[in-house]
Design a protein around this motif. Sequence first.
Motif, PDB file in Angstrom:
ATOM      1  N   THR A 132      30.547  54.960 -19.210  1.00 56.63           N
ATOM      2  CA  THR A 132      30.396  53.592 -19.123  1.00 56.63           C
ATOM      3  C   THR A 132      30.294  53.109 -17.774  1.00 56.63           C
ATOM      4  N   ARG A 133      31.068  53.972 -16.900  1.00 56.60           N
ATOM      5  CA  ARG A 133      30.976  53.446 -15.540  1.00 56.60           C
ATOM      6  C   ARG A 133      29.489  53.740 -14.947  1.00 56.60           C
ATOM      7  N   TYR A 134      28.757  54.611 -15.545  1.00 61.55           N
ATOM      8  CA  TYR A 134      27.466  55.094 -15.147  1.00 61.55           C
ATOM      9  C   TYR A 134      26.759  54.217 -15.618  1.00 61.55           C
ATOM     10  N   ALA A 135      26.779  53.863 -16.980  1.00 61.84           N
ATOM     11  CA  ALA A 135      25.904  52.507 -17.371  1.00 61.84           C
ATOM     12  C   ALA A 135      25.997  51.303 -16.622  1.00 61.84           C
ATOM     13  N   GLU A 136      27.207  50.967 -16.140  1.00 59.34           N
ATOM     14  CA  GLU A 136      27.418  49.649 -15.482  1.00 59.34           C
ATOM     15  C   GLU A 136      26.780  49.718 -14.017  1.00 59.34           C
ATOM     16  N   LYS A 137      26.687  50.994 -13.343  1.00 61.22           N
ATOM     17  CA  LYS A 137      26.278  51.253 -11.989  1.00 61.22           C
ATOM     18  C   LYS A 137      24.819  51.115 -12.029  1.00 61.22           C
ATOM     19  N   GLN A 138      23.879  51.612 -13.367  1.00 61.20           N
ATOM     20  CA  GLN A 138      22.627  51.647 -13.801  1.00 61.20           C
ATOM     21  C   GLN A 138      22.066  50.100 -14.059  1.00 61.20           C
ATOM     22  N   GLY A 139      22.913  49.389 -14.430  1.00 62.38           N
ATOM     23  CA  GLY A 139      22.686  48.026 -14.616  1.00 62.38           C
ATOM     24  C   GLY A 139      22.565  47.935 -16.527  1.00 62.38           C
ATOM     25  N   PHE A 140      22.849  49.079 -16.987  1.00 61.92           N
ATOM     26  CA  PHE A 140      23.005  49.018 -18.545  1.00 61.92           C
ATOM     27  C   PHE A 140      23.927  48.313 -19.078  1.00 61.92           C
TER      28      PHE A 140
END
Length: 354
Positions: A132-140
């Motif tokens: 979820t941290r990765y998703a936030e960084k990608q703008g997902f």
Amino acid sequence: MIDRLEATLERYNYLQEELTKTEILSDIKKTREYSKEVSELEDIVNCYKKYKKVLNEITDTKEMIKDPDLGEMAKEELKTLEEEKEQLDKELEILLIPKDPNDNKNIIMEIRGAAGGDEANIFAGDLFRMYTRYAEKQGFTYNVYNSIDGTAGGFSQIELVIRGKGVYSKLKYESGSHRVQRVPVTESNGRLQTSTATVLVMPEADDDVEIEINQNDLRIDIYRSSGCGGQGVNTTDSAVRITHLPTGLVVTCQNERSQIQNKEQAMKVLKSRLYELQEQERAEKEGNERRSKIGTGDRAEKIRTYNYPQNRVTDHRIGYTTNSLDRVMDGALDDIILALQQEDQKRKLQGTEE
């Protein structure tokens, strides 16, 4: 390669022209279909146009070399152009690799604690935070539709949808068994323990995917939610469990605010699961895809180890290691994903050449 590129350019121009016609624009399905194909061809076409421009400039520059006044400068220019052509050659080679038709789709992700009891569930929670941290960084964006808390923290099971451009192309390699090596907070003797959590990633079936679901094949159970859907949860029977009788697939959704929303989400997930099942059967029949695929995508396959004492993450499928576990667990997955994508391209390129 040039023949394929010319055919692609011709197709692109045809589609662009069709999308200006009234009869196409009045057909929503056709417009969506053509627009999607134009979008898929855009990168190849733009790169090929640049390539053709460089080829023309190389021809002109070779002529300039014959000029006594401009010869030396033209030689330098030619060297730069030849290097640019070589780079564009490589780019076009990769762009022409057959695309995974699911790459632009959203994903459904399931994370479960496996071997290791409470520690496995805590690790499942850590993986959830990582993704979820990765998703936030990608703008997902993401939405949890079902979760079962672990007794000592984390989750014994958590299921979510992640939405955004090219989500599946980035996270499709994450399916499998993830292993953690560390001293658990639940361990009083300070001994190193190995635990596992499993991850499953599926493309979300969109409106273009035709999956027939017979309502008579479904058993729908309604019960009281234990999720985190806000006010109203735990006070009304809003959670939905759908069992697809022919396949035995079971989908649960309890984190939406109403029974209707939970049922809609559960049906979307069921459609995606049936689509994934259909895709697996197709791949097995064709047989050729598995030779070049990175991993099997099976939950049981050990794909990665997270070693906390050494701050190390190792992806066993491609032999990739990084000594920045702390950053990875905070969502810095870009380097691992890029390495997996590059290896995938390399294998597909070898398969194309064969």
